[in-house]
Design an enzyme around this catalytic site. Sequence first.
Site, mmCIF file in Angstrom:
data_model
loop_
_atom_site.group_PDB
_atom_site.id
_atom_site.type_symbol
_atom_site.label_atom_id
_atom_site.label_comp_id
_atom_site.label_asym_id
_atom_site.label_seq_id
_atom_site.Cartn_x
_atom_site.Cartn_y
_atom_site.Cartn_z
ATOM 1 N N CYS A 100 -17.186 2.245 -45.903
ATOM 2 C CA CYS A 100 -17.400 3.576 -46.462
ATOM 3 C C CYS A 100 -18.090 3.569 -47.817
ATOM 4 O O CYS A 100 -18.287 4.623 -48.413
ATOM 5 C CB CYS A 100 -16.073 4.317 -46.543
ATOM 6 S SG CYS A 100 -15.269 4.484 -44.932
ATOM 7 N N HIS B 236 -14.235 9.008 -55.028
ATOM 8 C CA HIS B 236 -14.199 8.636 -53.606
ATOM 9 C C HIS B 236 -13.146 9.483 -52.897
ATOM 10 O O HIS B 236 -13.417 10.065 -51.850
ATOM 11 C CB HIS B 236 -13.886 7.150 -53.470
ATOM 12 C CG HIS B 236 -13.807 6.670 -52.055
ATOM 13 N ND1 HIS B 236 -14.881 6.721 -51.190
ATOM 14 C CD2 HIS B 236 -12.772 6.135 -51.345
ATOM 15 C CE1 HIS B 236 -14.520 6.232 -50.006
ATOM 16 N NE2 HIS B 236 -13.249 5.877 -50.081
ATOM 17 N N GLU C 26 -7.461 4.944 -57.241
ATOM 18 C CA GLU C 26 -8.698 5.336 -57.924
ATOM 19 C C GLU C 26 -8.386 5.955 -59.283
ATOM 20 O O GLU C 26 -9.084 5.688 -60.272
ATOM 21 C CB GLU C 26 -9.501 6.314 -57.068
ATOM 22 C CG GLU C 26 -10.854 6.663 -57.671
ATOM 23 C CD GLU C 26 -11.739 7.486 -56.753
ATOM 24 O OE1 GLU C 26 -12.933 7.647 -57.082
ATOM 25 O OE2 GLU C 26 -11.256 7.956 -55.695
ATOM 26 N N LYS D 95 -15.071 15.324 -50.664
ATOM 27 C CA LYS D 95 -14.452 15.152 -49.346
ATOM 28 C C LYS D 95 -13.419 16.229 -49.034
ATOM 29 O O LYS D 95 -13.024 16.394 -47.879
ATOM 30 C CB LYS D 95 -13.815 13.759 -49.228
ATOM 31 C CG LYS D 95 -14.838 12.622 -49.203
ATOM 32 C CD LYS D 95 -14.160 11.266 -49.039
ATOM 33 C CE LYS D 95 -15.170 10.130 -49.091
ATOM 34 N NZ LYS D 95 -15.726 9.930 -50.453
ATOM 35 N N HIS E 131 -14.415 12.996 -44.601
ATOM 36 C CA HIS E 131 -14.911 11.657 -44.924
ATOM 37 C C HIS E 131 -16.018 11.278 -43.952
ATOM 38 O O HIS E 131 -15.766 10.992 -42.776
ATOM 39 C CB HIS E 131 -13.758 10.654 -44.847
ATOM 40 C CG HIS E 131 -14.072 9.329 -45.450
ATOM 41 N ND1 HIS E 131 -15.338 8.976 -45.893
ATOM 42 C CD2 HIS E 131 -13.283 8.242 -45.693
ATOM 43 C CE1 HIS E 131 -15.308 7.756 -46.377
ATOM 44 N NE2 HIS E 131 -14.080 7.286 -46.274
ATOM 45 N N PHE F 275 -13.221 0.040 -46.293
ATOM 46 C CA PHE F 275 -12.351 -0.943 -45.658
ATOM 47 C C PHE F 275 -12.869 -2.356 -45.938
ATOM 48 O O PHE F 275 -14.079 -2.588 -45.980
ATOM 49 C CB PHE F 275 -12.297 -0.715 -44.152
ATOM 50 C CG PHE F 275 -11.306 0.341 -43.717
ATOM 51 C CD1 PHE F 275 -10.624 1.113 -44.630
ATOM 52 C CD2 PHE F 275 -11.061 0.556 -42.363
ATOM 53 C CE1 PHE F 275 -9.711 2.076 -44.229
ATOM 54 C CE2 PHE F 275 -10.152 1.518 -41.946
ATOM 55 C CZ PHE F 275 -9.473 2.277 -42.877
#
Length: 411
Positions: A162, A302, A313, A334, A339, A398
Amino acid sequence: MKRVVITGMGVISPLGNDVNTFWNRLVSGESGISSINTLDTSRLKTKIAGMVRDLDAEGRWGKKEARRLDRFTQFALAAAEQALEQSRLQLDKANRERLGVYVGSGIGGIHTLIDQVNVMNERGPGRVSPSLVPMMISNAAAAQISIRLGALGPSLSPVTACSIGNTSIGEAFFAIKNDEADIIFAGGSEAAITELSLASFGNAQALSTRNGEPARASRPFDIDRDGFVMSEGAGILVLESLESAVLRNAPILCEVIGYGASSDAHHMVASHPEGKGAYAAMNNALRKANIAAVEVDVISAHATSTQVGDRSEVLAIKKLFGDHAGKVPVTANKSMLGHMLGAAGGAEAIALVESLRKGIIPPTINADNPDPECDLDIVREGARKASLNVGLSNSFGFGGHNSAIVLKKYE
């Protein structure tokens, strides 16, 4: 070392299939999440997603050609066409050997793969399409864009989950800065809304199951968040040396001044709980940009709406910004887009460019009950007008892949 600017942008998303529509709906705080009506969700835990609608592939490329392109490649081509148009690049006058394409995808042509597995199971190996591999592989989007542009320069298809969009933009930034190319189309594309994908993410308990309230399901930094909402689309930007852009009188939208990458080296799917990798990526990006943290005017987080991810984060931002952390506005696209996986960084970079150009920060919707551990200046009250010069955009993936880019208002 050359300065690098952005001269064109294109987006395909759940909030619209052009930059103006995408931006206006983002600023308005609209959600692009809805119930899935493109496949049978009766066996799935999650029945919602952010879907691209009204993209007429056959109308754009003809029925025969559209059938040879997986959905993720269609998205990438449509976004690249928009970016090309805005950049006013005349291909017949361009040095094709200095024109590159850096476009990646996390999952690639999963629609084609599933279709052809079904063909083989039902009709035998002899009926499997010879186009399976060139349609399925993750570099298909980059390859098809290169072919259509006649781009003979560097071509790259990063697979950093991502964080792909930021990785592509950042590596393109380095290539142009180091005089390896003049112009690079960079970004990411994803089309992974399938029963198989939803089942896997759902069984991993990564997805929101707020099926009765699709528009309220993606809720970064909210105490009641229960997972991310899968989405699809593409975000492509034209990066160009300032010298090249000025020479051809191109529209200069923004400047790219920094990029940093890192690895969590921790877990395949979970963020480092202390945000070590996220901190390193942001710190590297600011170091490359040669600016201090206090010079950042806005952070595009993110923020996928997972419990661990959002908190890690925030910890990384606090560590990097110190006492200044609570003074920097933070937005989470998002919350409205869902996402977009490998396409997220590209789309969110486009939103950040527009923020810097227009002095408006899109809101983070659904953060109705802020998590006490996410105590930053989250833009929750609606779009916020602000004097903006520098923006930081985060993308994590990931496997612990982290990337951050720094953009600056062009002067």
